[in-house]
Design a protein around this motif. Sequence first.
Motif, short mmCIF file in Angstrom:
data_model
loop_
_atom_site.label_atom_id
_atom_site.label_comp_id
_atom_site.label_asym_id
_atom_site.label_seq_id
_atom_site.Cartn_x
_atom_site.Cartn_y
_atom_site.Cartn_z
N ARG A 535 -18.11 -8.83 -4.75
CA ARG A 535 -17.57 -7.65 -4.07
C ARG A 535 -16.27 -7.27 -4.77
NH1 ARG A 535 -14.12 -8.78 1.18
NH2 ARG A 535 -13.24 -6.90 0.29
N ASN A 536 -15.93 -6.00 -4.73
CA ASN A 536 -14.68 -5.56 -5.30
C ASN A 536 -13.57 -5.67 -4.27
OD1 ASN A 536 -12.91 -4.61 -7.21
ND2 ASN A 536 -13.96 -2.67 -7.56
N VAL A 537 -12.33 -5.65 -4.72
CA VAL A 537 -11.16 -5.73 -3.85
C VAL A 537 -10.16 -4.70 -4.35
CG1 VAL A 537 -9.36 -7.20 -2.90
CG2 VAL A 537 -11.56 -8.20 -3.53
N SER A 538 -9.75 -3.79 -3.50
CA SER A 538 -8.86 -2.71 -3.94
C SER A 538 -7.38 -3.04 -3.75
CB SER A 538 -9.18 -1.42 -3.18
OG SER A 538 -9.06 -1.61 -1.79
N SER A 539 -7.09 -4.03 -2.90
CA SER A 539 -5.70 -4.40 -2.62
C SER A 539 -5.25 -5.50 -3.57
CB SER A 539 -5.55 -4.88 -1.17
OG SER A 539 -4.32 -5.54 -0.98
N ARG A 540 -4.15 -5.26 -4.28
CA ARG A 540 -3.63 -6.27 -5.19
C ARG A 540 -3.23 -7.53 -4.44
NH1 ARG A 540 1.24 -8.17 -6.45
NH2 ARG A 540 2.24 -6.68 -5.08
N THR A 541 -2.54 -7.36 -3.32
CA THR A 541 -2.06 -8.53 -2.59
C THR A 541 -3.22 -9.34 -2.03
OG1 THR A 541 -1.76 -7.13 -0.64
CG2 THR A 541 0.16 -7.52 -2.01
N TYR A 542 -4.26 -8.65 -1.54
CA TYR A 542 -5.42 -9.37 -1.01
C TYR A 542 -6.14 -10.12 -2.12
CZ TYR A 542 -9.54 -10.18 1.94
OH TYR A 542 -10.56 -10.76 2.66
N VAL A 578 -18.52 -8.22 -10.60
CA VAL A 578 -18.37 -6.80 -10.23
C VAL A 578 -17.21 -6.11 -10.95
CG1 VAL A 578 -19.41 -7.06 -7.94
CG2 VAL A 578 -16.96 -7.47 -8.22
N GLY A 579 -16.53 -6.81 -11.85
CA GLY A 579 -15.39 -6.20 -12.53
C GLY A 579 -14.13 -6.19 -11.71
N VAL A 580 -14.02 -7.10 -10.75
CA VAL A 580 -12.86 -7.10 -9.85
C VAL A 580 -11.57 -7.40 -10.61
CG1 VAL A 580 -13.11 -9.54 -9.22
CG2 VAL A 580 -12.00 -7.96 -7.63
N CYS A 581 -11.65 -8.17 -11.68
CA CYS A 581 -10.43 -8.52 -12.42
C CYS A 581 -9.89 -7.34 -13.23
CB CYS A 581 -10.70 -9.70 -13.36
SG CYS A 581 -11.03 -11.25 -12.50
N GLN A 582 -10.74 -6.36 -13.49
CA GLN A 582 -10.31 -5.20 -14.28
C GLN A 582 -10.05 -3.96 -13.43
OE1 GLN A 582 -13.24 -6.94 -15.44
NE2 GLN A 582 -11.86 -8.20 -16.67
N ASP A 584 -8.71 -1.16 -10.79
CA ASP A 584 -7.38 -0.75 -10.34
C ASP A 584 -7.15 -1.21 -8.91
OD1 ASP A 584 -6.86 0.48 -12.75
OD2 ASP A 584 -7.61 2.43 -12.08
N LYS A 585 -5.92 -1.63 -8.64
CA LYS A 585 -5.59 -2.10 -7.31
C LYS A 585 -4.27 -1.49 -6.87
CE LYS A 585 -8.10 -6.37 -7.97
NZ LYS A 585 -8.63 -5.89 -9.25
N THR A 586 -4.11 -1.36 -5.57
CA THR A 586 -2.88 -0.82 -5.01
C THR A 586 -2.16 -1.92 -4.26
OG1 THR A 586 -4.03 -0.13 -2.99
CG2 THR A 586 -3.87 1.47 -4.78
N ASP A 587 -0.88 -1.70 -3.99
CA ASP A 587 -0.11 -2.69 -3.24
C ASP A 587 -0.55 -2.75 -1.79
OD1 ASP A 587 1.40 -3.83 -5.16
OD2 ASP A 587 3.14 -2.52 -4.88
N SER A 588 -1.00 -1.62 -1.24
CA SER A 588 -1.35 -1.61 0.17
C SER A 588 -2.22 -0.41 0.47
CB SER A 588 -0.09 -1.55 1.04
OG SER A 588 0.61 -0.35 0.78
N HIS A 589 -2.79 -0.45 1.64
CA HIS A 589 -3.54 0.69 2.15
C HIS A 589 -2.64 1.51 3.06
CE1 HIS A 589 -7.36 -0.77 0.59
NE2 HIS A 589 -7.03 -1.97 1.04
N SER A 590 -3.18 2.60 3.55
CA SER A 590 -2.42 3.40 4.51
C SER A 590 -2.01 2.53 5.67
CB SER A 590 -3.28 4.57 5.01
OG SER A 590 -2.64 5.19 6.10
N MET A 591 -0.76 2.61 6.06
CA MET A 591 -0.28 1.78 7.15
C MET A 591 -0.45 2.45 8.51
SD MET A 591 0.68 -1.07 5.90
CE MET A 591 -0.77 -0.87 4.88
#
Length: 916
Positions: A535-542, A578-582, A584-591
Amino acid sequence: MTDRELKPEQEAREEIDELLQSAGWEIQDFSDIDVTPSTGVAVREFPVETGDADYLLFVEGQAVGVIEAKPVGTTLSGVEAQSQKYIEGFPEGYEYVADPLPFAYESTGTQTFVRDTREEDPKPRRVFAFHQPETLSRWLRKGSLQFRLNQLPGLEQGRLRDCQYEAIQGLESSLQRGDQRALVQMATGSGKTYMAAMEAYRLIKHVDADRILFLVDRKSLGRQTKKEFQQFPVPGDGRKFTELYNVQHLTSNAIDDVSKVCISTIQRMYSILKDEELDEEAEEISDYEADYDEETPKTVSYNPDVPIETFDFIITDESHRSIYNLWRQVLEYFDARLIGLTATPAKETFAFFNQNLVTEYPHQRAVADGVNVGYDVFRIQTRISERGEEVESGHIVDERDKRTRDRQWKELDDDLRYDPSDLDKDIVAEDQIRTIIRTYRDNLDTLFPDREHVPKTLIFAKDDSHAEDITRIVRDVFGKGSDFCKKITYKTTGKDPEDLISEFRNSYNPRIAVSVDMVSTGVDIKPLEVLMFMRNVSSRTYFEQMKGRGTRTISKDDIQSVTPDAIGKDHFLIVDAVGVCQSDKTDSHSMNRSRSTPFDTLVEEVADGKRDDNTLETLASRLARRQNRWTPGQIEEVEDAADREFRGLINDLLDAADPDEQETRAKETFDTENPTDDQIQAARDELIQKACEIYEDKEFRETLLIVDEQQKQIIDTVSKDEVISAELDEQAKEQAEAVVNTFEEFLNENKDEITALQVLYNQPYGEELSYEDIKEVSEKLEKPPYNLTPSRIWNAYAQLDEAVVDSKRSDVVLADLISILRYELERTERLEPFSQTIDEQFESWLDDQGRENFTEEQLEWLRMIKDHISASVEISMDDFQTVPFNRRGGIMRAYEVFGDDLEDIVADLNQELVSA
């Protein structure tokens, strides 16, 4: 002054009166003053030498402080001078605790600041409400919190790691400066909880903290944190933390009076403040995985059963991303110092903690110190994973109900085209999953050579249904039963998920676990050697949190207790499917979002009468999302059951929660342009009744929930996937280069200090190396800041250089370090196992000596001598008394076989086979 001009201040005083009364203060006018009947009395317009104090506070008959009241909107930072003049020069005739009085408040009713004038440098701090009289009395006896913090004794390092010692020192320095918020960054696996337990002990023991709140991401981590406190040894005492102090894991809405540490999720604290029951499932979902809906932040009101001074300190583990907006007021409700613990701070984290980073211990430094291990990345790319697929019409596929998992076949009327983003949501391509798992299985010999047992592997799935598919296919591909691979999610049936995690951590089986989020953060599984991302992960911190599951170090004995043929753990492997290491990731989602209550629970709550604005808006948002996701047939079924349009169901809920719509309805209903608050409330009640009465209909609710569960997936049983590539990626090569560079630095820095390196650098070819010489090199390499093992160095060369005879090996032994050193110093053109070099040297020596000059028994003894040198670098005469020589007669038989030539032969073999 007109009534209009007085109104804002009068409104402020009414708010202040209400807050004081809620906190247990009796309100009196000066003309009716009697400060004896209650513990706390607040006297309005009390005359002092410099004027009339808006409120003068008495505790147990003695004056203790003042409140300077200002109209709403007043900037309070400039009001300190006014409150200051009222606490000095107290008039005769009344008892007071000190001059000046200790406690000075400034308040508009909506905003309140307080300072303790007993402090050397009093700093105003914002508080949610007023403190209770009993609290001020307790503080008078104990001294200010800042005073007590400044009395903290020096910290002895003892069993603390350097990073833990530095963190506590930095944190306590910040607290002693008077900082209200402090952030501690420590890499996952470096012992944040142990450090926090030590700090909690010091704050309770030496600062006399009344109570500490420890916030965790989810309930299961609360149980883990409590175990940490139960096992924490109190310095110099011999007892455990929980033998001295009560630690409570909040699983209900009751806080024990005797608890010194309370462990809780932030959702539980919110429910306690709101005096509402909490759906336990909401505590079991990681904040990173929560299903969010756009919503305003959670708000709380003063709760006298849980006053603002309930906690002196709040420790937030992993500093939930949602505290920055959604749950922020829950934290700011309490008059407590905030301590954030995180491995992966985002920008919002730094902002929330006022940029006050008191210590920084990143993953890279943890690896350098041997606290964490690094990782390699093995990238698997398949055609369907990268490009999707198209199935032509006429083919037979399966259709599955996601809820019941019932399957039935169907013939495609049209071509079925799906993209990678559709996988495991609307479409399941079973051979895509199978190809990834098979590729992993087939490469285990390369990735973990000479291993019979599958390394402990954790697979991250997209959701529970995806996890179910992966689990089934893993068992099939590996040809193993249910014990080999387990699904560990909150929907796991049979064994408790916590028991499954314990088995995965401590037992041989399961070898592979499949999870969505239950093992993604916080859970400590040291024997884990492989993380597979499906699975992919969009949050850098997660993503950093998830990687942290593999970074834990473990002793050789401990890992072999669950993986018998593991030689230790000096790194872990990420299998990226899934290319999760490559990505793009963000610091957070909408709070601006809230944690999801399950849809069925939300519907039942509305039916049971829970109809606050947040609930109505959340339900409307959920229905709107389903409107976009459901088929026209599903929407029509709900519309028939409701006898109204689906869009109308959504709009009615939004209207009921809209203050403007409520006012408009009140104007129409009561035929007035200026409806009263009661008329607006009546209009709101009417709108709510219209919006919610349908949910009181049991048949409608059943239809709505049945339709919601009718989610179909197409199972593509036709398409055959294929591997595009499966190899260690560039990131792994960069890490290999870093290992080699570190090794080269080690050689340069130690070439004049370590005997073996002096021999290799400075002596002519032919100088002997001893076992102790090589052991000295190995021991120095394994210590910080190098943290290298022969195996790690060998495998790094194997990734970078074709001249390595044997590629990745798990059986690298100490003697192989000689081969590595020779190769690095260009004494040989290829890197080959030391045993292979010894074999070649031995055969050459036999040729030089004339093998025909030796008897068969002598040749057998010579090969035993060669094997011993191959394993131990050298052989001495004493070694003939050990296995295998002693089984053949030992030193006495050796002399009988070789006569007076034995010692010369031994010296010659040591020289020729292991010469530098």
